[in-house]
Design an enzyme around this catalytic site. Structure first.
Site, PDB file in Angstrom:
ATOM      1  CE  LYS A   1      -3.540  -2.760   2.152  1.00  0.00           C
ATOM      2  NZ  LYS A   1      -4.737  -2.851   2.954  1.00  0.00           N
TER       3      LYS A   1
ATOM      4  CG  HIS B   1      -6.863  -3.260  -2.622  1.00  0.00           C
ATOM      5  ND1 HIS B   1      -7.445  -2.514  -1.627  1.00  0.00           N
ATOM      6  CD2 HIS B   1      -6.183  -4.251  -2.013  1.00  0.00           C
ATOM      7  CE1 HIS B   1      -7.123  -3.051  -0.461  1.00  0.00           C
ATOM      8  NE2 HIS B   1      -6.356  -4.103  -0.665  1.00  0.00           N
TER       9      HIS B   1
ATOM     10  N   GLY C   1      -7.273  -4.994   7.169  1.00  0.00           N
ATOM     11  CA  GLY C   1      -6.676  -4.055   8.121  1.00  0.00           C
ATOM     12  C   GLY C   1      -7.419  -3.970   9.446  1.00  0.00           C
TER      13      GLY C   1
HETATM   14  P1  PGA Z   1      -4.340  -6.551   5.505  1.00  0.00           P
HETATM   15  O1  PGA Z   1      -4.562  -6.007   4.002  1.00  0.00           O
HETATM   16  O2  PGA Z   1      -3.525  -7.800   5.378  1.00  0.00           O
HETATM   17  O3  PGA Z   1      -3.595  -5.442   6.202  1.00  0.00           O
HETATM   18  O4  PGA Z   1      -5.680  -6.793   6.068  1.00  0.00           O
HETATM   19  C1  PGA Z   1      -4.826  -6.895   2.947  1.00  0.00           C
HETATM   20  C2  PGA Z   1      -5.018  -6.130   1.676  1.00  0.00           C
HETATM   21  O5  PGA Z   1      -5.625  -5.055   1.703  1.00  0.00           O
HETATM   22  O6  PGA Z   1      -4.589  -6.568   0.601  1.00  0.00           O
END
Ligand code: PGA
Length: 250
Positions: A11, A95, A173
């Site tokens: 990200k 995404h 997240g």
């Molecule tokens: P996360 O994110 O592992 O922090 O939950 C996954 C993603 O958004 O691809």
């Protein structure tokens, strides 16, 4: 038959020096891994430097977004051939954060998917329901639409070489992972829809799970028949955690 893929979605994190030193460590830590494909998806600005650092490593490079036009007056956008030029072999498309904050739709996802394939990139097409949609019991309807429209109009051969990521929005997240059973149920459904669309490609396409994957839950998720890897945000930013995910079977 389907080689597991562990993909780190960084990200909007890590400067160029941070990204390069992460890769230096990663290369040493996972040098002997052969049976899992490793992918890192840094920000655009770090792609070129990370690619240089990845030389002599089996880990692959991916971008987090793409535009479908090849060149021209599209201020701020990055074309498929520019991603190839920077060393990418994969690109994440659609995404949920891009759908939510940047207005991406199944139509733009499809344009991007087709443009990525045409340039020789492997798209990782993301689908997933929100908490509200799950509570309203329309998860399968939402996923079916996202798969049928976002991944439309490919040849069978193109369809077998892409990657799909199931990422329930409520699990991203949040620390709230889907249970392996919840994830498997949707992965199986995605493969069923895909079989209607692309016949035998459904047996070859890899379907990743994403949403709070971490070193504690990864092995149970990976035991499920239709889960072929992870698309990982938070836990891919720390070398110890990402290495544990890559070594999920140990
Ligand atoms: P996360 O994110 O592992 O922090 O939950 C996954 C993603 O958004 O691809």
């Amino acid at each position: 038959m389907r080689k597991p893929l562990m993909a780190g979605n960084w990200k909007m994190n890590k400067t160029i020096p941070d990204a390069v030193s992460f890769i230096k460590e990663l290369k040493n830590t996972v040098a002997d891994v052969k049976d899992v494909e490793i992918l890192v998806c840094p920000t655009f600005t770090a792609l070129y430097a990370v690619n240089n650092e990845l030389k002599n490593s089996s880990a692959k490079l991916g971008a987090q977004n793409i535009f479908w036009e090849e060149k021209g007056a599209f201020t701020g956008e990055i074309s498929p051939s520019m991603l190839k030029d920077a060393g990418c072999s994969y690109v994440i498309i659609g995404h949920s954060e891009r759908r939510q904050y940047f207005g991406e739709t199944d139509e733009t996802v499809n344009k991007k998917t087709k443009a990525a394939i045409a340039a020789g990139l492997i798209p990782i097409v993301c689908v997933g329901e929100t908490l509200k949609e799950r509570e309203e019991n329309i998860t399968f309807k939402i996923i079916e639409k996202q798969v049928k429209e976002g991944i439309a109009n490919l040849s069978v051969q193109e369809a077998e070489n892409i990657v799909i990521a199931y990422e329930p929005v409520w699990a991203i997240g949040t620390g709230k992972t889907a249970t392996p059973e919840q994830a498997q149920e949707v992965h199986e459904f995605i493969r069923k829809i895909y079989r209607q669309m692309y016949a035998t490609a459904a047996d070859k396409v890899r379907i990743l799970y994403g949403g709070s994957v971490n070193p504690c839950n990864v092995s149970d998720l990976m035991k499920k028949n239709d889960i072929d890897g992870g698309l990982v945000g938070g836990a891919s930013l720390k070398i110890e955690d990402f290495a544990k995910l890559i070594n999920f079977a140990k």
